[in-house]
Design an enzyme around this catalytic site. Structure first.
Site, PDB file in Angstrom:
ATOM      1  N   CYS A  70       0.865  -1.174   0.000  1.00  0.00           N
ATOM      2  CA  CYS A  70       0.000   0.000   0.000  1.00  0.00           C
ATOM      3  C   CYS A  70       0.905   1.229   0.000  1.00  0.00           C
ATOM      4  O   CYS A  70       1.702   1.417   0.929  1.00  0.00           O
ATOM      5  CB  CYS A  70      -0.853  -0.038   1.265  1.00  0.00           C
ATOM      6  SG  CYS A  70      -1.840   1.437   1.543  1.00  0.00           S
ATOM      7  N   CYS A 180      -0.515   3.942  -6.356  1.00  0.00           N
ATOM      8  CA  CYS A 180      -1.484   3.326  -5.441  1.00  0.00           C
ATOM      9  C   CYS A 180      -1.770   1.933  -5.979  1.00  0.00           C
ATOM     10  O   CYS A 180      -2.053   1.782  -7.171  1.00  0.00           O
ATOM     11  CB  CYS A 180      -2.771   4.149  -5.411  1.00  0.00           C
ATOM     12  SG  CYS A 180      -4.127   3.334  -4.520  1.00  0.00           S
TER      13      CYS A 180
HETATM   14  N1  DGL Z   1      -3.922   0.663  -1.901  1.00  0.00           N
HETATM   15  C1  DGL Z   1      -3.555   1.856  -1.311  1.00  0.00           C
HETATM   16  C2  DGL Z   1      -2.337   2.528  -1.864  1.00  0.00           C
HETATM   17  O1  DGL Z   1      -1.537   1.843  -2.470  1.00  0.00           O
HETATM   18  C3  DGL Z   1      -4.462   2.719  -0.513  1.00  0.00           C
HETATM   19  C4  DGL Z   1      -5.825   3.000  -0.954  1.00  0.00           C
HETATM   20  C5  DGL Z   1      -6.647   3.673   0.137  1.00  0.00           C
HETATM   21  O2  DGL Z   1      -7.008   2.961   1.057  1.00  0.00           O
HETATM   22  O3  DGL Z   1      -6.901   4.875   0.042  1.00  0.00           O
HETATM   23  O4  DGL Z   1      -2.132   3.677  -1.701  1.00  0.00           O
END
Ligand code: DGL
Length: 259
Positions: A70, A180
Protein backbone atom coordinates in the site's frame (compact mmCIF):
# COMPACT_ATOMS: atom_id res chain seq x y z
CA UNK A 1 8.83 -18.86 4.61
CA UNK A 2 5.67 -17.09 5.78
CA UNK A 3 5.35 -13.69 4.12
CA UNK A 4 2.71 -11.15 5.17
CA UNK A 5 1.10 -8.69 2.77
CA UNK A 6 -0.91 -5.77 4.02
CA UNK A 7 -3.09 -3.16 2.33
CA UNK A 8 -6.15 -1.10 3.25
CA UNK A 9 -8.10 -3.32 0.85
CA UNK A 10 -7.75 -5.37 -2.30
CA UNK A 11 -5.07 -3.22 -3.99
CA UNK A 12 -2.29 -5.21 -2.35
CA UNK A 13 -3.44 -8.36 -4.14
CA UNK A 14 -1.65 -6.99 -7.20
CA UNK A 15 1.66 -7.20 -5.35
CA UNK A 16 1.01 -10.55 -3.66
CA UNK A 17 -0.17 -12.08 -6.93
CA UNK A 18 3.19 -11.34 -8.53
CA UNK A 19 5.08 -12.48 -5.42
CA UNK A 20 3.29 -15.84 -5.53
CA UNK A 21 4.36 -16.17 -9.14
CA UNK A 22 8.01 -15.41 -8.36
CA UNK A 23 8.26 -17.07 -4.94
CA UNK A 24 6.09 -20.14 -5.32
CA UNK A 25 6.15 -22.73 -2.54
CA UNK A 26 6.12 -20.15 0.26
CA UNK A 27 3.23 -19.29 2.60
CA UNK A 28 1.39 -16.04 2.02
CA UNK A 29 -0.82 -14.14 4.45
CA UNK A 30 -2.92 -11.31 3.05
CA UNK A 31 -4.40 -8.69 5.36
CA UNK A 32 -6.95 -6.29 3.83
CA UNK A 33 -8.07 -3.68 6.35
CA UNK A 34 -11.66 -3.68 5.10
CA UNK A 35 -12.88 -2.08 8.32
CA UNK A 36 -10.83 1.06 7.72
CA UNK A 37 -10.53 1.34 3.93
CA UNK A 38 -9.93 3.89 2.39
CA UNK A 39 -6.70 5.08 3.99
CA UNK A 40 -5.90 7.79 1.46
CA UNK A 41 -8.38 10.29 2.85
CA UNK A 42 -7.65 9.65 6.56
CA UNK A 43 -5.09 11.42 8.74
CA UNK A 44 -1.47 10.31 8.86
CA UNK A 45 -1.80 9.33 12.54
CA UNK A 46 -4.82 7.15 11.83
CA UNK A 47 -2.94 5.35 9.06
CA UNK A 48 0.07 4.83 11.36
CA UNK A 49 -2.17 3.20 13.97
CA UNK A 50 -3.98 0.97 11.45
CA UNK A 51 -0.63 -0.09 9.97
CA UNK A 52 0.90 -1.02 13.33
CA UNK A 53 -2.19 -3.13 14.16
CA UNK A 54 -2.05 -4.93 10.82
CA UNK A 55 1.68 -5.63 10.83
CA UNK A 56 1.69 -6.86 14.42
CA UNK A 57 -1.23 -9.21 13.57
CA UNK A 58 0.75 -10.66 10.63
CA UNK A 59 3.89 -11.10 12.73
CA UNK A 60 1.85 -12.85 15.46
CA UNK A 61 0.69 -15.28 12.77
CA UNK A 62 4.31 -16.08 11.98
CA UNK A 63 5.21 -13.71 9.13
CA UNK A 64 9.00 -13.49 8.83
CA UNK A 65 8.77 -10.51 6.46
CA UNK A 66 5.95 -8.06 5.78
CA UNK A 67 5.22 -6.25 2.54
CA UNK A 68 3.30 -3.02 3.00
CA UNK A 69 1.50 -3.46 -0.32
CA UNK A 70 0.00 0.00 0.00
CA UNK A 71 1.64 3.23 -1.10
CA UNK A 72 -0.43 5.25 1.36
CA UNK A 73 0.61 3.20 4.40
CA UNK A 74 4.20 3.22 3.15
CA UNK A 75 4.14 6.99 2.84
CA UNK A 76 2.53 7.55 6.24
CA UNK A 77 3.92 4.76 8.40
CA UNK A 78 6.99 2.95 7.08
CA UNK A 79 9.39 4.78 9.43
CA UNK A 80 7.27 3.90 12.48
CA UNK A 81 6.81 0.29 11.33
CA UNK A 82 10.54 -0.26 10.83
CA UNK A 83 11.29 1.28 14.22
CA UNK A 84 8.76 -0.95 15.96
CA UNK A 85 9.25 -4.37 14.37
CA UNK A 86 12.39 -6.40 13.82
CA UNK A 87 11.33 -8.43 10.74
CA UNK A 88 12.07 -6.90 7.31
CA UNK A 89 9.31 -4.44 6.36
CA UNK A 90 9.19 -3.77 2.63
CA UNK A 91 7.22 -0.81 1.32
CA UNK A 92 5.98 0.43 -2.05
CA UNK A 93 7.81 3.12 -3.97
CA UNK A 94 6.18 4.80 -6.98
CA UNK A 95 8.22 3.88 -10.09
CA UNK A 96 9.52 7.44 -10.61
CA UNK A 97 13.12 6.24 -10.99
CA UNK A 98 12.09 3.98 -13.85
CA UNK A 99 10.08 6.81 -15.42
CA UNK A 100 13.16 9.05 -15.36
CA UNK A 101 15.37 6.29 -16.76
CA UNK A 102 13.18 6.14 -19.88
CA UNK A 103 14.95 9.38 -20.95
CA UNK A 104 12.14 10.07 -23.41
CA UNK A 105 12.26 13.85 -23.01
CA UNK A 106 8.64 13.75 -21.89
CA UNK A 107 6.90 14.42 -18.58
CA UNK A 108 5.69 11.95 -15.96
CA UNK A 109 2.30 11.96 -14.31
CA UNK A 110 2.13 10.36 -10.85
CA UNK A 111 -1.35 9.30 -9.69
CA UNK A 112 -1.95 8.26 -6.07
CA UNK A 113 -4.15 8.87 -3.02
CA UNK A 114 -4.30 12.33 -1.36
CA UNK A 115 -2.01 11.22 1.53
CA UNK A 116 0.65 9.94 -0.86
CA UNK A 117 0.44 13.00 -3.12
CA UNK A 118 0.82 15.40 -0.18
CA UNK A 119 3.37 13.25 1.65
CA UNK A 120 6.99 14.16 2.21
CA UNK A 121 8.13 10.75 0.99
CA UNK A 122 6.99 11.31 -2.60
CA UNK A 123 8.46 14.80 -2.66
CA UNK A 124 11.81 13.48 -1.43
CA UNK A 125 11.71 10.78 -4.10
CA UNK A 126 11.09 13.39 -6.82
CA UNK A 127 14.05 15.46 -5.59
CA UNK A 128 16.33 12.40 -5.29
CA UNK A 129 15.55 11.31 -8.85
CA UNK A 130 15.73 14.85 -10.31
CA UNK A 131 12.11 14.48 -11.37
CA UNK A 132 10.57 17.49 -9.59
CA UNK A 133 10.60 19.62 -12.74
CA UNK A 134 9.19 16.96 -15.05
CA UNK A 135 6.61 15.28 -12.83
CA UNK A 136 3.01 16.30 -12.25
CA UNK A 137 0.89 14.85 -9.46
CA UNK A 138 -2.78 13.92 -9.33
CA UNK A 139 -4.85 12.46 -6.48
CA UNK A 140 -7.55 10.00 -7.59
CA UNK A 141 -9.24 8.86 -4.36
CA UNK A 142 -12.44 7.66 -6.00
CA UNK A 143 -10.61 4.88 -7.81
CA UNK A 144 -10.09 3.19 -4.43
CA UNK A 145 -13.85 3.17 -3.77
CA UNK A 146 -14.59 1.91 -7.28
CA UNK A 147 -12.08 -0.90 -6.90
CA UNK A 148 -13.44 -1.95 -3.51
CA UNK A 149 -16.91 -2.30 -4.99
CA UNK A 150 -15.58 -4.18 -8.04
CA UNK A 151 -16.59 -1.36 -10.38
CA UNK A 152 -14.01 -1.17 -13.13
CA UNK A 153 -15.57 -0.58 -16.53
CA UNK A 154 -18.66 1.49 -15.76
CA UNK A 155 -19.51 4.86 -17.28
CA UNK A 156 -18.85 6.46 -13.88
CA UNK A 157 -15.27 5.13 -13.83
CA UNK A 158 -14.61 6.26 -17.41
CA UNK A 159 -16.08 9.71 -16.84
CA UNK A 160 -14.17 10.20 -13.60
CA UNK A 161 -10.86 9.26 -15.18
CA UNK A 162 -11.54 11.25 -18.34
CA UNK A 163 -12.46 14.41 -16.47
CA UNK A 164 -9.52 14.17 -14.03
CA UNK A 165 -6.98 13.46 -16.76
CA UNK A 166 -8.42 16.25 -18.93
CA UNK A 167 -6.65 18.67 -16.55
CA UNK A 168 -3.41 17.72 -18.35
CA UNK A 169 -2.22 17.82 -21.94
CA UNK A 170 -1.75 14.06 -22.22
CA UNK A 171 0.40 14.29 -25.34
CA UNK A 172 3.21 15.69 -23.14
CA UNK A 173 3.59 12.58 -20.97
CA UNK A 174 5.97 9.68 -21.56
CA UNK A 175 4.86 7.79 -18.46
CA UNK A 176 2.07 7.42 -15.97
CA UNK A 177 3.26 6.18 -12.57
CA UNK A 178 0.70 4.21 -10.55
CA UNK A 179 1.32 5.37 -6.99
CA UNK A 180 -1.48 3.33 -5.44
CA UNK A 181 -1.84 -0.44 -5.60
CA UNK A 182 -5.61 -0.18 -6.15
CA UNK A 183 -4.94 1.57 -9.47
CA UNK A 184 -3.56 -1.61 -11.08
CA UNK A 185 -7.16 -2.70 -11.74
CA UNK A 186 -7.77 0.26 -14.07
CA UNK A 187 -4.93 -0.18 -16.54
CA UNK A 188 -7.32 -0.95 -19.42
CA UNK A 189 -9.37 2.25 -19.05
CA UNK A 190 -6.22 4.31 -18.42
CA UNK A 191 -4.68 2.83 -21.57
CA UNK A 192 -7.71 3.93 -23.59
CA UNK A 193 -7.47 7.53 -22.35
CA UNK A 194 -3.69 8.04 -22.37
CA UNK A 195 -1.68 8.94 -25.46
CA UNK A 196 -0.22 5.85 -27.18
CA UNK A 197 3.38 6.76 -26.23
CA UNK A 198 2.62 6.98 -22.50
CA UNK A 199 3.90 3.95 -20.58
CA UNK A 200 2.02 2.78 -17.50
CA UNK A 201 4.50 1.96 -14.71
CA UNK A 202 3.70 0.24 -11.42
CA UNK A 203 6.09 -0.35 -8.53
CA UNK A 204 5.42 -4.07 -8.16
CA UNK A 205 8.64 -5.57 -9.50
CA UNK A 206 10.81 -3.20 -7.48
CA UNK A 207 9.00 -4.22 -4.29
CA UNK A 208 9.37 -7.94 -4.97
CA UNK A 209 13.06 -7.53 -5.75
CA UNK A 210 13.49 -5.86 -2.36
CA UNK A 211 11.39 -8.55 -0.66
CA UNK A 212 13.70 -11.23 -2.05
CA UNK A 213 16.91 -9.49 -1.06
CA UNK A 214 15.78 -8.38 2.41
CA UNK A 215 14.02 -11.59 3.47
CA UNK A 216 16.16 -14.15 1.65
CA UNK A 217 12.95 -15.80 0.37
CA UNK A 218 13.48 -18.10 -2.59
CA UNK A 219 11.15 -19.96 -4.92
CA UNK A 220 10.51 -23.59 -3.92
CA UNK A 221 8.92 -24.52 -7.19
CA UNK A 222 8.42 -28.18 -6.22
CA UNK A 223 6.12 -27.17 -3.34
CA UNK A 224 2.70 -25.55 -3.68
CA UNK A 225 2.00 -22.10 -2.23
CA UNK A 226 -0.39 -21.66 0.67
CA UNK A 227 -2.45 -18.46 0.87
CA UNK A 228 -4.65 -17.23 3.73
CA UNK A 229 -6.79 -14.10 3.59
CA UNK A 230 -7.86 -11.85 6.45
CA UNK A 231 -10.25 -8.91 6.41
CA UNK A 232 -9.13 -6.80 9.40
CA UNK A 233 -8.08 -9.83 11.53
CA UNK A 234 -11.10 -11.89 10.46
CA UNK A 235 -10.11 -14.97 8.50
CA UNK A 236 -11.89 -15.13 5.16
CA UNK A 237 -13.33 -18.57 4.68
CA UNK A 238 -16.81 -18.12 3.23
CA UNK A 239 -17.09 -19.43 -0.31
CA UNK A 240 -18.73 -16.22 -1.53
CA UNK A 241 -15.85 -14.03 -0.35
CA UNK A 242 -13.17 -16.40 -1.63
CA UNK A 243 -14.90 -16.41 -5.02
CA UNK A 244 -14.90 -12.62 -5.01
CA UNK A 245 -11.16 -12.57 -4.27
CA UNK A 246 -10.66 -15.00 -7.15
CA UNK A 247 -12.47 -12.53 -9.43
CA UNK A 248 -10.06 -9.76 -8.41
CA UNK A 249 -7.07 -12.03 -9.03
CA UNK A 250 -8.41 -12.96 -12.45
CA UNK A 251 -8.77 -9.32 -13.40
CA UNK A 252 -5.21 -8.64 -12.21
CA UNK A 253 -3.91 -11.38 -14.49
CA UNK A 254 -5.45 -9.54 -17.46
CA UNK A 255 -4.26 -6.08 -16.29
CA UNK A 256 -0.70 -7.37 -15.78
CA UNK A 257 -0.18 -7.56 -19.55
CA UNK A 258 -1.12 -3.87 -20.09
CA UNK A 259 1.68 -1.32 -20.03
N1 DGL B 1 -3.92 0.66 -1.90
C1 DGL B 1 -3.56 1.86 -1.31
C2 DGL B 1 -2.34 2.53 -1.86
O1 DGL B 1 -1.54 1.84 -2.47
C3 DGL B 1 -4.46 2.72 -0.51
C4 DGL B 1 -5.82 3.00 -0.95
C5 DGL B 1 -6.65 3.67 0.14
O2 DGL B 1 -7.01 2.96 1.06
O3 DGL B 1 -6.90 4.88 0.04
O4 DGL B 1 -2.13 3.68 -1.70
Amino acid sequence: MKIGFFDSGIGGLSVMNEAIRQLSGNEFLFFADKKNVPYGTKTKDEVINFSIEAVSFLIDLGAKAVVVACNTATSAAIVELRAKFSVPIIGMEPAVKRAVSLKDGKKTLVIATPITIAGQKLHELLVRTNASEVADLLALPRLVEFAESYEFESRRVREYLKSELAKFDLSEYGSLVLGCTHFNYFKDTLREILAPQTKILDGIDGTIKRLKSESGAVSLADKSSKVEYFYSKQKVNQRKELDRLAMYLKRLDVMREIE
